[in-house]
Every structure is written in C-alpha cells, then in structure tokens.
Design a protein around this motif. Structure first.
Motif, short mmCIF file in Angstrom:
data_model
loop_
_atom_site.label_atom_id
_atom_site.label_comp_id
_atom_site.label_asym_id
_atom_site.label_seq_id
_atom_site.Cartn_x
_atom_site.Cartn_y
_atom_site.Cartn_z
N GLY A 46 35.28 62.67 0.70
CA GLY A 46 36.40 63.61 0.72
C GLY A 46 36.89 63.95 -0.66
O GLY A 46 36.47 63.38 -1.66
N ARG A 47 37.81 64.91 -0.72
CA ARG A 47 38.34 65.35 -2.01
C ARG A 47 39.26 64.32 -2.65
O ARG A 47 39.34 64.22 -3.85
CB ARG A 47 39.11 66.65 -1.83
CG ARG A 47 38.24 67.81 -1.47
CD ARG A 47 39.08 69.09 -1.46
NE ARG A 47 38.33 70.19 -0.89
CZ ARG A 47 37.52 70.98 -1.58
NH1 ARG A 47 37.35 70.77 -2.87
NH2 ARG A 47 36.88 71.96 -1.00
N ALA A 48 39.97 63.57 -1.84
CA ALA A 48 40.97 62.63 -2.37
C ALA A 48 40.35 61.59 -3.29
O ALA A 48 40.92 61.25 -4.32
CB ALA A 48 41.69 61.94 -1.21
N GLU A 49 39.18 61.09 -2.96
CA GLU A 49 38.54 60.04 -3.75
C GLU A 49 37.82 60.59 -4.98
O GLU A 49 37.51 59.84 -5.90
CB GLU A 49 37.53 59.25 -2.90
CG GLU A 49 38.14 58.44 -1.79
CD GLU A 49 38.35 59.25 -0.52
OE1 GLU A 49 37.93 60.42 -0.46
OE2 GLU A 49 38.96 58.71 0.41
N ALA A 51 38.66 62.65 -7.56
CA ALA A 51 39.33 62.61 -8.88
C ALA A 51 39.30 61.21 -9.48
O ALA A 51 38.97 61.05 -10.65
CB ALA A 51 40.77 63.11 -8.74
N GLU A 94 35.84 67.50 6.21
CA GLU A 94 35.81 68.24 4.96
C GLU A 94 34.52 67.87 4.23
O GLU A 94 33.92 66.84 4.49
CB GLU A 94 37.04 67.95 4.11
CG GLU A 94 37.18 66.53 3.63
CD GLU A 94 38.41 66.34 2.76
OE1 GLU A 94 38.44 66.91 1.65
OE2 GLU A 94 39.32 65.64 3.20
N GLY A 120 37.49 54.79 -2.57
CA GLY A 120 37.84 54.66 -1.16
C GLY A 120 36.69 54.36 -0.22
O GLY A 120 35.51 54.41 -0.59
N THR A 123 32.44 55.72 0.87
CA THR A 123 31.62 56.11 -0.27
C THR A 123 30.30 55.34 -0.23
O THR A 123 30.28 54.16 0.08
CB THR A 123 32.36 55.82 -1.59
OG1 THR A 123 33.56 56.58 -1.61
CG2 THR A 123 31.52 56.18 -2.79
#
Length: 139
Positions: A46-49, A51, A94, A120, A123
């Motif tokens: 996902g996008r959250a992890e 960055a 996503e 997270g 992965t």
C-alpha cells in the motif's frame, strides 16, 4: 622487475576457501559500492508503507527503482470485461509498489533487516543472484 615465484612458493600458498573469498568480496563491494551481486526485490502492498520504506532504504545508502504494480484482481476488474461479474466479487485493493535494486549482498542484508523491523505487514522482500550486469551510459 618482479621476481618469479618458485614452484615451492606457489605450492605453499594457502588456498582461500569459497566462504572466505565471498566474505572478502562482499566487504569490498560494501565499501566500494561497485559490485552488485544480488537483485533486491521488495513488494509493498500500500501507499502508507511506501514513504517509510523509501526513507529507510535511502538512509542505508541504497539506490533503487520504484514501480507501480496491479494485482491480478485489479487487472480482471479494469482490463478484462469478460470477467466483470467475477471481479465484482473480489476485494478492491489499492496498488502495490515494487522496489528493485541491484546491490551488494551486505547492503541487501541490511535492507532485509530494516524491512523486517520497520515496514508494515504484508511486505514481501527477496534477493535473487545476479549472474551478469551491464550498465550503459545515457547519451
């Protein structure tokens, strides 16, 4: 002019074990950054992890390419209309990100420790040996 070694001198030289030569090669690679002997592949769901993962990998000194990826369910839903009703039953996810880096084994090991400890759930990370690597200059 260098002296030529006698057969006795050549024979008395200790053979280097594969493990020792590999460790020495990895140390040289880590210090020089010149040898890329593995391809590090990291799939981030996902996008959250993303960055945090990118920041941590940069802190380790890793250079990489980040690709956007679609799961099979998303491809079925968006690109294959014949499976439209089947795709409606599948969960909406996503997109994932794939990080690729040709790097040294020691740096890949540090990256794997970072992924295990800091990134997270969901992965996936792996390394694949590189048999041959060619880098061409941009013109």
């Amino acid at each position: 002019m260098a002296k030529k070694k006698t057969s006795h001198q050549r024979a008395s030289r200790k053979p280097v074990s594969k493990k020792r030569s590999s460790v020495a090669r990895s140390r040289r690679a880590a210090s020089s950054g010149a040898l890329a002997d593995v391809l590090l592949i990291i799939l981030i769901p996902g996008r959250a992890e993303l960055a945090g993962a990118v920041a941590g990998l940069l802190d380790l000194g890793l250079s990489a390419t980040v690709l956007e990826a679609k799961g099979l369910a998303t491809v079925l839903r968006e690109d294959v209309p014949i499976f439209g009703s089947l795709a409606e039953m599948l969960p909406v996810l996503e997109g994932s990100r794939v990080i690729l880096s040709a790097t040294s084994r020691p740096l890949a090991n540090e990256a794997m420790r970072f992924i295990t400890d800091e990134v997270g759930q969901g992965t996936v990370a792996m390394t694949v040996p590189i048999e041959r690597l060619i880098v061409t200059r941009r013109g």
